[in-house]
Design an enzyme around this catalytic site. Structure first.
Site, PDB file in Angstrom:
ATOM      1  N   SER A  88      -3.662  -4.868   1.175  1.00  0.00           N
ATOM      2  CA  SER A  88      -4.173  -3.640   1.761  1.00  0.00           C
ATOM      3  C   SER A  88      -4.593  -2.658   0.670  1.00  0.00           C
ATOM      4  O   SER A  88      -5.432  -3.003  -0.165  1.00  0.00           O
ATOM      5  CB  SER A  88      -3.126  -3.039   2.702  1.00  0.00           C
ATOM      6  OG  SER A  88      -3.754  -2.224   3.661  1.00  0.00           O
ATOM      7  N   TYR A  89      -4.001  -1.445   0.619  1.00  0.00           N
ATOM      8  CA  TYR A  89      -4.436  -0.487  -0.403  1.00  0.00           C
ATOM      9  C   TYR A  89      -4.081  -0.953  -1.813  1.00  0.00           C
ATOM     10  O   TYR A  89      -4.608  -0.423  -2.802  1.00  0.00           O
ATOM     11  CB  TYR A  89      -3.831   0.895  -0.155  1.00  0.00           C
ATOM     12  CG  TYR A  89      -4.508   1.970  -0.982  1.00  0.00           C
ATOM     13  CD1 TYR A  89      -5.728   2.510  -0.571  1.00  0.00           C
ATOM     14  CD2 TYR A  89      -3.955   2.399  -2.185  1.00  0.00           C
ATOM     15  CE1 TYR A  89      -6.378   3.469  -1.333  1.00  0.00           C
ATOM     16  CE2 TYR A  89      -4.593   3.364  -2.958  1.00  0.00           C
ATOM     17  CZ  TYR A  89      -5.808   3.888  -2.527  1.00  0.00           C
ATOM     18  OH  TYR A  89      -6.448   4.832  -3.293  1.00  0.00           O
TER      19      TYR A  89
ATOM     20  N   GLY B  26       0.809  -1.203   0.000  1.00  0.00           N
ATOM     21  CA  GLY B  26       0.000   0.000   0.000  1.00  0.00           C
ATOM     22  C   GLY B  26       0.847   1.259   0.000  1.00  0.00           C
ATOM     23  O   GLY B  26       2.066   1.198   0.193  1.00  0.00           O
TER      24      GLY B  26
ATOM     25  N   ASP C  69      -8.150  -9.613  11.162  1.00  0.00           N
ATOM     26  CA  ASP C  69      -7.749  -8.268  10.784  1.00  0.00           C
ATOM     27  C   ASP C  69      -8.932  -7.338  10.977  1.00  0.00           C
ATOM     28  O   ASP C  69      -9.980  -7.501  10.351  1.00  0.00           O
ATOM     29  CB  ASP C  69      -7.299  -8.269   9.314  1.00  0.00           C
ATOM     30  CG  ASP C  69      -7.009  -6.882   8.785  1.00  0.00           C
ATOM     31  OD1 ASP C  69      -6.774  -5.978   9.607  1.00  0.00           O
ATOM     32  OD2 ASP C  69      -7.005  -6.714   7.556  1.00  0.00           O
TER      33      ASP C  69
ATOM     34  N   HIS D 295      -3.735  -9.136   9.177  1.00  0.00           N
ATOM     35  CA  HIS D 295      -3.720  -8.350   7.940  1.00  0.00           C
ATOM     36  C   HIS D 295      -2.768  -8.941   6.900  1.00  0.00           C
ATOM     37  O   HIS D 295      -3.010  -8.817   5.709  1.00  0.00           O
ATOM     38  CB  HIS D 295      -3.298  -6.923   8.287  1.00  0.00           C
ATOM     39  CG  HIS D 295      -3.539  -5.925   7.198  1.00  0.00           C
ATOM     40  ND1 HIS D 295      -4.783  -5.673   6.686  1.00  0.00           N
ATOM     41  CD2 HIS D 295      -2.686  -5.113   6.520  1.00  0.00           C
ATOM     42  CE1 HIS D 295      -4.701  -4.738   5.742  1.00  0.00           C
ATOM     43  NE2 HIS D 295      -3.445  -4.389   5.633  1.00  0.00           N
TER      44      HIS D 295
END
Length: 365
Positions: free
Chosen positions: A102-103, A6, A286, A338
């Site tokens: 994630s991103y 990310g 997460d 995560h």
């Protein structure tokens, strides 16, 4: 296989050196250990610092730093791939995959779409043999992501009933600018997550005074809003023998700030656009990008179901759940936070093997 993390999080400093690379940073940044679960057991790994400014990456064009949206990141990554394949032509015809977390739930699909579309115009663009992409605990859509965050916190005894009901009453996650009442209600949630690790709600919290990207810092993390919430963007944990150490951020920062390491990496720490200090990033257990939000997003796609929700197994134990649609497979990893390769390295390696080879994950013990 290209790996992207990310924004603000180094794919080399964390993806390679903390999660899935062949060498992992030791405690206190003393050195490196071999990683027996590295994904280079399955593929050649290429870690890309993206967008520019992450890690030791830099630009000589200052205007780049004001154009760092998703489209810019995709175009920049595409240009890198084209040039990299020109530099190493022996890889041009190899099967190519993109992964991230994630991103990168935004970065990876957008880069894959750019490659796919440009592959159609062979007269203008070189062909890249893209075969698929995979994203882990991905951010997808603000509405589904925040809806999932709140519901996950409530169903996992982090928010009490009245606190959850307050968010439900005052928050509209379909709008980019939250009301003051919504900011206040969400701040109650962020405050509770300061007490534990939002990326692994059942794991320990680092108690050493690590870096400026700790969970106690307050920054704006919601696009287009002015709310001040703890920086829960991209904190990560480092794996050690017999478990993991939640203070991995301090160790990794210590290691990559060593002069001998920077020299070995040929890091440009003197360029006008380079940062003197390498900064750590603050990123089914997460709480930041919970499985609930991902499921909401996938369901909204209205894809044709191929195989219903069922368990998959690893070492004769349930390793998670899996559901298959036309063109998309959704897999959970039981007990992972995560970062699947960090918390469940053996299961993560089995998962990437299945993804790359097309072999089905075991459905029985």
């Amino acid at each position: 296989m290209l790996s992207i993390l990310g924004p603000g999080c180094s794919s080399i400093g964390y993806g390679a050196a903390v999660e899935l690379g062949p060498l992992l940073v030791q405690n206190n940044g003393a050195g490196l250990d071999f990683n027996e679960y590295s994904w280079n057991n399955e593929a050649n790994l290429l870690f890309l610092e993206s967008p520019v400014g992450v890690g030791f990456s830099y630009t000589n064009t200052s205007s780049d730093l004001t154009n760092l949206d998703d489209n810019f990141a995709a175009e920049d990554a595409y240009n890198f791939l084209v040039n990299w394949l020109e530099r190493f032509p022996e890889f041009k015809n190899r099967e190519f995959f993109i992964t991230g977390e994630s991103y990168a739930g935004h970065y990876v699909p957008q880069l894959a779409e750019l490659v796919y579309n440009r592959n159609k115009d062979s007269k203008k663009y070189p062909y890249i043999n893209l075969k698929g992409f995979m994203v882990g605990n991905p951010e997808t859509n603000d509405y589904y992501d925040y809806k999932g965050i709140v519901e996950y916190a409530w169903t996992h005894a982090i928010l009490y009933d009245s606190e959850y009901q307050k968010v439900q009453q005052v928050c509209d996650f379909k709008v980019s600018n939250w009301s003051d009442a919504c900011n206040d209600a969400m701040q109650v949630l962020w405050d509770k997550y300061q007490e534990i690790d939002i990326y692994n709600i059942y794991g320990p919290k680092c108690l050493v005074n690590a870096s400026s990207s700790s969970a106690s810092d307050s920054v704006s993390t919601h696009d287009s809003s002015q709310i001040k919430v703890p920086n829960y963007g991209f904190r990560r944990m480092k794996r050690i023998r017999g478990g993991y150490d939640p203070c991995y951020t301090a160790y990794t920062e210590e290691y990559f700030n060593r002069l001998d390491v920077q020299i070995a990496l040929h890091a440009n720490t003197d360029g006008s656009q380079a940062t003197k200090k390498w900064k750590s990033c603050s990123g089914d257990v997460d709480g930041r990008v919970p499985v609930i939000g991902t499921r909401y997003c996938i369901e909204a796609l209205n894809l044709t179901l191929k195989s219903p929700w069922h368990s998959w197994f690893h070492n004769h134990q349930v390793a998670g759940r899996i559901v298959e649609y036309e063109g998309l497979t959704f897999v959970t990893v039981r007990g992972a936070g995560h970062l699947v390769p960090l918390y469940k390295p053996s299961e993560g390696l089995a998962l990437i093997h299945s993804f790359l080879t097309g072999e089905q994950l075991p459905a029985h013990r």
